[in-house]
Design a protein around this motif. Structure first.
Motif, PDB file in Angstrom:
ATOM      1  N   ALA A 409       0.829  -1.207   0.000  1.00  0.00           N
ATOM      2  CA  ALA A 409       0.000   0.000   0.000  1.00  0.00           C
ATOM      3  C   ALA A 409       0.860   1.251   0.000  1.00  0.00           C
ATOM      4  O   ALA A 409       0.529   2.246  -0.655  1.00  0.00           O
ATOM      5  N   TRP A 410       1.962   1.219   0.738  1.00  0.00           N
ATOM      6  CA  TRP A 410       2.861   2.381   0.755  1.00  0.00           C
ATOM      7  C   TRP A 410       3.409   2.663  -0.639  1.00  0.00           C
ATOM      8  O   TRP A 410       3.449   3.814  -1.081  1.00  0.00           O
ATOM      9  N   ALA A 411       3.830   1.601  -1.340  1.00  0.00           N
ATOM     10  CA  ALA A 411       4.326   1.785  -2.708  1.00  0.00           C
ATOM     11  C   ALA A 411       3.214   2.289  -3.622  1.00  0.00           C
ATOM     12  O   ALA A 411       3.451   3.127  -4.503  1.00  0.00           O
ATOM     13  N   ALA A 412       1.987   1.814  -3.407  1.00  0.00           N
ATOM     14  CA  ALA A 412       0.867   2.240  -4.251  1.00  0.00           C
ATOM     15  C   ALA A 412       0.528   3.707  -4.043  1.00  0.00           C
ATOM     16  O   ALA A 412       0.152   4.406  -4.981  1.00  0.00           O
ATOM     17  N   THR A 413       0.647   4.218  -2.786  1.00  0.00           N
ATOM     18  CA  THR A 413       0.378   5.640  -2.552  1.00  0.00           C
ATOM     19  C   THR A 413       1.376   6.508  -3.302  1.00  0.00           C
ATOM     20  O   THR A 413       1.025   7.576  -3.813  1.00  0.00           O
ATOM     21  N   LYS A 414       2.617   6.060  -3.386  1.00  0.00           N
ATOM     22  CA  LYS A 414       3.615   6.803  -4.167  1.00  0.00           C
ATOM     23  C   LYS A 414       3.256   6.781  -5.652  1.00  0.00           C
ATOM     24  O   LYS A 414       3.457   7.764  -6.370  1.00  0.00           O
ATOM     25  N   ALA A 415       2.708   5.648  -6.099  1.00  0.00           N
ATOM     26  CA  ALA A 415       2.295   5.555  -7.501  1.00  0.00           C
ATOM     27  C   ALA A 415       1.143   6.507  -7.793  1.00  0.00           C
ATOM     28  O   ALA A 415       1.089   7.125  -8.865  1.00  0.00           O
ATOM     29  N   PHE A 416       0.200   6.651  -6.849  1.00  0.00           N
ATOM     30  CA  PHE A 416      -0.893   7.608  -7.020  1.00  0.00           C
ATOM     31  C   PHE A 416      -0.324   9.014  -7.248  1.00  0.00           C
ATOM     32  O   PHE A 416      -0.765   9.742  -8.143  1.00  0.00           O
ATOM     33  N   GLN A 417       0.638   9.401  -6.435  1.00  0.00           N
ATOM     34  CA  GLN A 417       1.191  10.747  -6.532  1.00  0.00           C
ATOM     35  C   GLN A 417       1.994  10.944  -7.809  1.00  0.00           C
ATOM     36  O   GLN A 417       2.070  12.046  -8.344  1.00  0.00           O
ATOM     37  N   THR A 418       2.591   9.850  -8.313  1.00  0.00           N
ATOM     38  CA  THR A 418       3.413   9.956  -9.516  1.00  0.00           C
ATOM     39  C   THR A 418       2.571   9.998 -10.788  1.00  0.00           C
ATOM     40  O   THR A 418       2.806  10.819 -11.680  1.00  0.00           O
ATOM     41  N   PHE A 419       1.568   9.120 -10.840  1.00  0.00           N
ATOM     42  CA  PHE A 419       0.825   8.940 -12.087  1.00  0.00           C
ATOM     43  C   PHE A 419      -0.464   9.755 -12.159  1.00  0.00           C
ATOM     44  O   PHE A 419      -1.057   9.866 -13.228  1.00  0.00           O
ATOM     45  N   THR A 420      -0.931  10.288 -11.046  1.00  0.00           N
ATOM     46  CA  THR A 420      -2.135  11.129 -11.071  1.00  0.00           C
ATOM     47  C   THR A 420      -1.865  12.440 -10.326  1.00  0.00           C
ATOM     48  O   THR A 420      -2.481  12.715  -9.297  1.00  0.00           O
ATOM     49  N   PRO A 421      -0.925  13.251 -10.834  1.00  0.00           N
ATOM     50  CA  PRO A 421      -0.612  14.500 -10.126  1.00  0.00           C
ATOM     51  C   PRO A 421      -1.778  15.478 -10.090  1.00  0.00           C
ATOM     52  O   PRO A 421      -1.808  16.365  -9.233  1.00  0.00           O
ATOM     53  N   ASN A 422      -2.749  15.317 -10.996  1.00  0.00           N
ATOM     54  CA  ASN A 422      -3.892  16.231 -11.028  1.00  0.00           C
ATOM     55  C   ASN A 422      -5.058  15.758 -10.168  1.00  0.00           C
ATOM     56  O   ASN A 422      -6.077  16.450 -10.091  1.00  0.00           O
ATOM     57  N   LEU A 423      -4.930  14.607  -9.529  1.00  0.00           N
ATOM     58  CA  LEU A 423      -5.984  14.144  -8.635  1.00  0.00           C
ATOM     59  C   LEU A 423      -6.081  15.087  -7.445  1.00  0.00           C
ATOM     60  O   LEU A 423      -5.065  15.405  -6.816  1.00  0.00           O
ATOM     61  N   PRO A 424      -7.278  15.575  -7.111  1.00  0.00           N
ATOM     62  CA  PRO A 424      -7.398  16.500  -5.978  1.00  0.00           C
ATOM     63  C   PRO A 424      -6.839  15.900  -4.692  1.00  0.00           C
ATOM     64  O   PRO A 424      -7.033  14.721  -4.412  1.00  0.00           O
ATOM     65  N   ARG A 425      -6.103  16.704  -3.950  1.00  0.00           N
ATOM     66  CA  ARG A 425      -5.559  16.337  -2.639  1.00  0.00           C
ATOM     67  C   ARG A 425      -4.632  15.134  -2.715  1.00  0.00           C
ATOM     68  O   ARG A 425      -4.448  14.404  -1.737  1.00  0.00           O
ATOM     69  N   VAL A 426      -4.024  14.903  -3.896  1.00  0.00           N
ATOM     70  CA  VAL A 426      -3.189  13.713  -4.056  1.00  0.00           C
ATOM     71  C   VAL A 426      -1.985  13.750  -3.135  1.00  0.00           C
ATOM     72  O   VAL A 426      -1.503  12.698  -2.672  1.00  0.00           O
TER      73      VAL A 426
END
Length: 865
Positions: A409-426
């Motif tokens: 999950a920790w690695a996945a949260t980093k992936a969220f921030q990397t691949f969806t920088p425009n996601l609100p509150r990312v």
């Protein structure tokens, strides 16, 4: 007595009991000696009075330990011994749970940060977005004029304070080249509304919020650390922005997460400034903080009353306006919640499939342990005790899987921030105690779901029946429970696979769409500017035209233009339009997409001209170009060229003559059909428009040349955000693409787990029926008949699961219907492809056990008897 004695190792605990019993025994001996007994007689009598040592030890153990904890500790020790005895089995369960719980925790961390948590401000649920709009027109909500913000703040009774802000990109001049920074101009009471104080320095003073007052600025913690190198004496120093000096009065804390995360500077707008007193100039994003206990409905009714009074006082500008109040959190999050909830539903199905898979594995293992369980029954263990032991075993594995899942999950949260920088509150997505508790809660739930059915099934019936099932005389064993679990796995996997197929088909259809413009070889960039330049529109227009000419003169550039929005990227607004010639039907409102573009825009985008002329330079007259949809919808067979249009907008009214008609293009997004569009021909509708340049070679190759050319013309301005138009188009679908990729990944994982469960169950089924298979082969059955029998069993279970999955997917398809393009939610190719894939993989998964059954040597089976 040591209250934590039951946590001690068993050997140490026994030594303590021996010392305590020895002490009491010696006391009895001394008492007998005091009565006059001989030493040997005293010890003999003490032994008679004391009783058996083992019995006393058990009594002492019961007195000084807590039975529930003692039993739990014993179960835990046995569970860890069993893990060491069967490491492959334990590793398979831990890996499966890590995958399911990790993916679930990762998506939940995104939902928690984006949707569930309040905004990162004190009492963030009190922050509201205030929007003015015209109820009688189909226009998007508008920003708010500065004097209206002051009136709302002064006349309302439900808000603690109301303020506002707008942003602009400016040049920070500290080195050889100017750097782009984003500044927010703020209305009074700004920090009061947000409920945040600077970590260094102070708020704006009344003098700084008036015309002619000192020029002050608040800076972000990021700006302070990166550009000012943590200068502790920064207060009172000046920084230069667009050639003007501003005194730093404070540094905001790092926890101040402003809605526009690019903002690093905040400066006050003077309400008494001449340019801030127009009720038609709508600048501000208005933010208010509710008073404690006030509901949104009360605040909205209060502001409606205030606005009606303003409408009577200022009928020209305020009479047609209304106000809506929305939680700021909803405005920030937007439509992202739907995608996140769909992903969460997907990983929940994946976790359920993992649970079913593990339950099937436990059922198989419990059958192998039936003799052990029977012996425990015969030794007096209750069913409750054995069920508790079996549940403890899976609980240990679930907790270990949860811990491993947290790493995933920790690695996945980093992936969220990397691949969806425009996601609100990312940037707020992170693992914290809430996610850890959620993950451990999942482990407890999984342990119960996975373990309860196998535990109850493995401990039912009489001992004799269990021993009989372990006898060699057994011919077969029923596995209906395991097959039912496999069928449920297949059904859920098919559901996920169909959902992923629908999204993949949507992306495929979008790739085939003709946008109506050519995005290749187009470079997009910005040049820093500030809104103060709009006070001299002539000078602003000359500056933008000068920049465009500098770009057009470069040898590798075919055409250059400016635009308020990018083609194919959602973000422009729809406004009301009036045709000035003839009598307009008041019941027929003309609403169109409205874009302000410069000369050369249609050369850059290659939108074809159908009639008339494209945008051209003109003095005192605004040219207008409309698309084919607008001309056909509102003029029919009559030629649109020559008619005059007027934009019905309070902040930026425009009027002009139609000089040309162009082809339809998907300006609002590739997944949106072309709509009536009006192109207003102006070079500088705003100080910082998009600059577009069509290049002969790769756009990024020409980027540095363009940057140098602009620097020669505008040495005090920065050129930033240089990227291709194709990248912007890809970014506009980043959330859709991530949703599709993740759902596809979850679906393929679910299919893999389901087929592994099918393989394991059939393998166990073959093993338990080995004697029957041997007898059949000995009596003349052909190997292919035996293989086909087992193959049919596995494929038939998969087929039934597919039918159930089709029914579930058909019922749940409406959830995805709003995200599809070019296909229906009953797309035949997606449904058929999912079923075909699952059946093929299921056939492969059953082939190996079926082949192994067919190769059984009947002589070896008979010798075992």
């Amino acid at each position: 007595m040591n209250p934590f004695r039951f946590f001690l190792p068993k050997r140490r605990l026994n030594r303590e009991f021996d010392r305590e019993l020895g002490f009491h025994f010696e006391e009895l001996v001394e008492a007998n000696l005091a009565k006059g007994m001989a030493p040997e007689e005293a010890r003999r009598q003490a032994s008679v009075d004391f009783g058996g040592r083992e019995q006393m030890t058990e009594r002492l153990r019961e007195t000084h330990t807590i039975p529930v904890i003692e039993t739990a500790m014993a179960n835990l020790r046995f569970a860890f011994r069993l893990m060491r005895k069967n490491p492959a089995f334990s590793a398979a369960i831990i890996f499966t749970l890590a995958l399911g719980i990790g993916a679930n925790s990762a998506v939940f961390s995104a939902i928690d940060a984006v949707l569930l948590r309040p905004l990162p401000f004190p009492h963030g649920d009190e922050l509201m977005r205030l929007i003015q709009y015209k109820p009688k027109e189909k226009t998007l909500p508008m920003a708010v004029a500065p004097p209206r913000v002051e009136d709302w703040n002064r006349m309302n009774s439900t808000f603690q304070a109301i303020s506002g802000y707008y942003t602009e990109d400016v040049s920070y001049q500290s080195g050889t080249l100017p750097e782009k920074v984003t500044r927010a101009w703020v209305a009074p009471r700004f920090l009061q509304v947000w409920g945040v104080a600077p970590q260094l320095g102070r708020d704006f003073t009344p003098e700084e919020e008036h015309v002619g007052g000192p020029s002050a600025v608040l800076i972000s913690d990021r700006f302070w650390r990166t550009r000012l190198r943590n200068d502790s004496s920064v207060l009172g120093k000046s920084i230069k922005l667009d050639g003007a000096s501003f005194v730093v009065i404070g540094v905001m804390p790092a926890s101040f997460l402003f809605p526009d995360r690019d903002v690093d500077l905040w400066s006050p707008v003077a309400p008494d400034a001449p340019y801030a007193n127009s009720r038609e100039a709508t600048w501000y994003t208005a933010i208010g903080r509710l008073k404690p206990g006030i509901k949104i409905e009360q605040a909205e009714a209060d502001l409606a009353t205030v606005q009606s009074r303003l409408g009577m006082q200022f009928p020209k500008t305020d009479a047609q306006l209304a106000v809506t109040v929305q939680p700021l959190k909803n405005e920030i999050v937007g439509d992202s919640g739907q995608s996140l909830w769909i992903l969460f539903g997907s990983v929940t199905l994946l976790l359920l499939i993992a649970c079913m898979n593990i339950a099937a594995m436990l059922l198989a293992r419990n059958r192998e342990r039936e003799q052990e369980i029977s012996i425990r029954f015969s030794l007096g263990a209750s069913r409750r005790t054995i069920v508790g032991q079996l549940l403890t075993e899976i609980l240990v594995l679930a907790v270990l899987g949860s811990i491993a899942g947290l790493t995933l999950a920790w690695a996945a949260t980093k992936a969220f921030q990397t691949f969806t920088p425009n996601l609100p509150r990312v940037d707020e997505i992170a693992l914290d105690w809430r996610i850890v508790i959620y993950s451990l809660g999942c482990a407890l739930l999984v342990a119960f779901l996975c373990g309860i059915f196998p535990a109850l099934r493995g401990t039912r019936g009489e001992i004799a029946g269990s021993l009989q099932r372990n006898s060699r005389t057994q011919v077969s064993s029923r596995s209906n429970g395991q097959w039912a679990l496999v069928g449920v796995q297949v059904a859920l996997a098919v559901t996920l696979l169909i959902g992923a197929g629908l999204l993949l088909r949507t992306m495929q259809e979008l790739a085939r769409v003709s946008p109506g413009f050519d995005p290749s070889h187009v470079l997009v960039f910005h040049i820093s500017a500030n809104w103060a330049e709009t006070a001299n529109m002539k000078g602003l227009t000359q500056r933008v035209n000068r920049d465009l000419d500098a770009v057009r003169e470069l040898p590798g550039v075919e055409a250059a233009a400016t635009s308020t929005g990018l083609p194919g990227v959602p973000g422009q607004w729809q406004v009301g339009i009036k045709v000035l010639e003839g009598q307009q039907d008041p019941n027929q409102k003309i609403v169109s997409d409205s874009r302000v573009v410069s000369k050369g825009y249609f050369d850059v985008t290659r939108i074809p001209m159908l009639q008339g002329k494209p945008c051209r330079d003109s003095v005192g007259v605004t040219n207008v170009v409309v698309n084919r949809s607008f001309a056909n919808t509102y003029f029919g067979q009559e030629s649109a060229i020559g008619h005059h249009l007027q934009m019905d907008a309070t902040s930026f009214p425009l009027s002009g003559q139609i000089v040309g008609v162009v082809g339809d293009s998907r300006e609002q997004g590739l997944n949106t059909e072309p709509m009536p569009t009006v192109y207003w021909c102006m070079s500088a509708p705003m100080p910082d428009p998009y600059f577009l340049a069509r290049t002969k070679t790769s756009p990024m190759v020409a980027a540095n040349t363009i940057r140098q050319a602009i620097h020669r013309v505008e040495p005090s301005r920065s050129v930033f955000a240089m990227s291709t138009l194709e990248e912007h188009l890809r970014d506009s679908f980043a959330e859709d693409r991530l949703r599709t990729i993740l759902l596809t990944l979850f679906a393929l994982t679910a299919v893999s787990l389901a087929c592994l469960g099918l393989y394991g169950t059939l393998s166990y089924f073959v093993t338990t029926r080995r004697r029957e298979v041997g007898l059949r082969l000995a009596l003349g059955a052909l190997p292919k008949q035996v293989a086909s029998r087992f193959l049919f069993k596995g494929v038939s279970v998969a087929a039934i699961g597919c039918l159930c999955g089709l029914a579930i997917a058909a019922a749940a398809g409406r959830v995805l219907s709003g995200m599809l393009y070019g296909i229906s939610r009953f797309d035949l190719l997606s449904f058929a492809g999912a079923v075909a894939l699952v059946l093929c993989v299921a056939a492969v998964a059953t082939l190996l056990p079926a082949t192994r059954a067919a190769r059984t040597d009947p002589m070896n089976v008979l010798r075992e008897e």
